[in-house]
Write a protein that holds these residues in place. Structure first.
Motif: not given
Length: 100
Positions: A29-32, A34-39
């Protein structure tokens, strides 16, 4: 241990999933995101954990111990970086005291 994990597949799945999520968050994990991509990523990790569960239970491969070794090695690297940074700070302080 493999017999116990065979009798408790949900615990084995949980251990594999938690290990994969930890390794993903610390290494890849390089950076935060968006929520949908994280999901989507966590769903894909769950799918991969399911495949690894099959390898663990049916093929008898040591997936959970391998994840534990990977996490242990990551911990050793973290400790090494901490010790090196601490030694570097002490050396810098000693050089500053000599210059003063």
């Amino acid at each position: 241990m493999n017999e116990w994990l065979l009798a408790h597949p949900w615990i084995a799945f949980g251990l594999i999933y938690i290990g994969l999520v930890f390794i993903y968050n610390k290494v890849f994990r390089v950076r935060k995101l968006p929520l949908l991509k994280d999901l989507i990523i966590y769903i894909l990790i769950a799918f991969g954990a399911g495949m690894l569960l099959i390898f663990q239970l049916d093929a008898g491969l040591p997936i959970i111990p391998c994840l534990a070794v990977a996490i242990g090695l990551m911990l050793m690297v973290k400790i090494r970086y901490f010790v090196e940074a601490r030694q570097k700070r002490k050396e810098q302080q000693a050089q500053q005291e000599e210059a003063s």
